[in-house]
Design an enzyme around this catalytic site. Structure first.
Site, PDB file in Angstrom:
ATOM      1  N   CYS A  54       0.847  -1.190   0.000  1.00  0.00           N
ATOM      2  CA  CYS A  54       0.000   0.000   0.000  1.00  0.00           C
ATOM      3  C   CYS A  54       0.881   1.238   0.000  1.00  0.00           C
ATOM      4  O   CYS A  54       1.916   1.266   0.686  1.00  0.00           O
ATOM      5  CB  CYS A  54      -0.895  -0.034   1.248  1.00  0.00           C
ATOM      6  SG  CYS A  54      -2.000   1.373   1.414  1.00  0.00           S
ATOM      7  N   HIS A  86     -10.232   0.990   2.155  1.00  0.00           N
ATOM      8  CA  HIS A  86      -9.744   2.290   2.653  1.00  0.00           C
ATOM      9  C   HIS A  86     -10.907   3.210   3.027  1.00  0.00           C
ATOM     10  O   HIS A  86     -10.788   4.017   3.951  1.00  0.00           O
ATOM     11  CB  HIS A  86      -8.887   3.001   1.599  1.00  0.00           C
ATOM     12  CG  HIS A  86      -7.455   2.581   1.577  1.00  0.00           C
ATOM     13  ND1 HIS A  86      -6.614   2.716   2.658  1.00  0.00           N
ATOM     14  CD2 HIS A  86      -6.706   2.035   0.584  1.00  0.00           C
ATOM     15  CE1 HIS A  86      -5.412   2.280   2.335  1.00  0.00           C
ATOM     16  NE2 HIS A  86      -5.434   1.859   1.087  1.00  0.00           N
ATOM     17  N   HIS A 111      -9.145  -3.834  -1.956  1.00  0.00           N
ATOM     18  CA  HIS A 111      -8.133  -3.097  -1.186  1.00  0.00           C
ATOM     19  C   HIS A 111      -8.514  -1.617  -1.096  1.00  0.00           C
ATOM     20  O   HIS A 111      -8.507  -1.030  -0.016  1.00  0.00           O
ATOM     21  CB  HIS A 111      -6.768  -3.274  -1.863  1.00  0.00           C
ATOM     22  CG  HIS A 111      -5.647  -2.530  -1.228  1.00  0.00           C
ATOM     23  ND1 HIS A 111      -4.604  -3.162  -0.592  1.00  0.00           N
ATOM     24  CD2 HIS A 111      -5.384  -1.202  -1.131  1.00  0.00           C
ATOM     25  CE1 HIS A 111      -3.758  -2.244  -0.135  1.00  0.00           C
ATOM     26  NE2 HIS A 111      -4.206  -1.048  -0.451  1.00  0.00           N
ATOM     27  N   GLU A 112      -8.860  -1.024  -2.243  1.00  0.00           N
ATOM     28  CA  GLU A 112      -9.189   0.405  -2.266  1.00  0.00           C
ATOM     29  C   GLU A 112     -10.514   0.697  -1.561  1.00  0.00           C
ATOM     30  O   GLU A 112     -10.623   1.679  -0.830  1.00  0.00           O
ATOM     31  CB  GLU A 112      -9.211   0.940  -3.702  1.00  0.00           C
ATOM     32  CG  GLU A 112      -7.873   0.853  -4.431  1.00  0.00           C
ATOM     33  CD  GLU A 112      -6.705   1.441  -3.661  1.00  0.00           C
ATOM     34  OE1 GLU A 112      -6.869   2.454  -2.948  1.00  0.00           O
ATOM     35  OE2 GLU A 112      -5.594   0.882  -3.767  1.00  0.00           O
TER      36      GLU A 112
END
Length: 185
Positions: free
Chosen positions: A111, A159, A155-156
């Site tokens: 990341c 966030h 993953h994004e």
């Protein structure tokens, strides 16, 4: 805003543990510009000259909280060997369905906000369907993804809920086998 490595917050910053607010549509000019600046960082990180000139880390995704903006916006750009790229500039992305089958990247995840990689298998869904407004297409889209592409989007999207990839790693056995998982090389 021209985004560089210095603009990206480290994982110790409290903004990365916050839940992001939905973004009103149609996009304001400010949000439109910010999302395109995020997309430009991804594109610049794939350009060898820009990468070297601005000392950029290679990236396939960037979420607004990584630059201190607590809004549900992500930029994704995945380059392929044939020169093509899969790109999304998504607002309010939501995973609306997912497979039961898990998957993980054999090499682990990294990341832009995590200066020292945390090693281990990150359990993800093998397939997902995501719905959101894509600025690049200027419409609400629904897209089905699998494999590496599905992992990048998960993953994004994490966030936006204040979740970092290493939160998914088994703390006692980071490289423990994940039963029935699809392993992505």
């Amino acid at each position: 805003m021209f985004i560089t490595n210095d603009t990206i917050l480290p994982d110790t910053h409290p903004a990365l543990r916050q839940k992001c607010e939905p973004v009103e549509l149609p996009l304001s000019e400010e949000n439109r510009e910010l999302l395109m600046d995020m997309m430009q960082y991804i594109r610049n990180s794939h350009d060898p000259e820009m990468k070297e000139k601005y000392n950029l880390r290679g990236a396939v995704g960037l979420a607004a909280p990584q630059i201190g903006v607590l809004k549900q916006m992500i930029a994704v750009g995945i380059p392929y060997d044939d020169g093509e790229e899969l790109e999304f500039a998504l607002v309010n992305p939501k995973i609306i369905s997912n497979s039961v089958k898990p998957s993980y990247l054999k090499m682990g995840e990294s990341c832009l906000s995590v200066p020292t990689d945390v090693e281990g298998y990150v359990k993800r869904y093998a397939r997902i369907t995501v719905k959101g407004y894509d600025l690049l297409q200027d419409k609400i889209i629904t897209v089905r993804l699998s494999g590496y592409e599905a992992i990048v989007l998960q993953h994004e999207i994490d966030h936006l809920s204040g979740i970092l990839y290493y939160d998914h790693i088994n703390k006692k056995q980071p490289f423990a086998e994940i039963p029935n998982a699809q392993i992505i090389e």
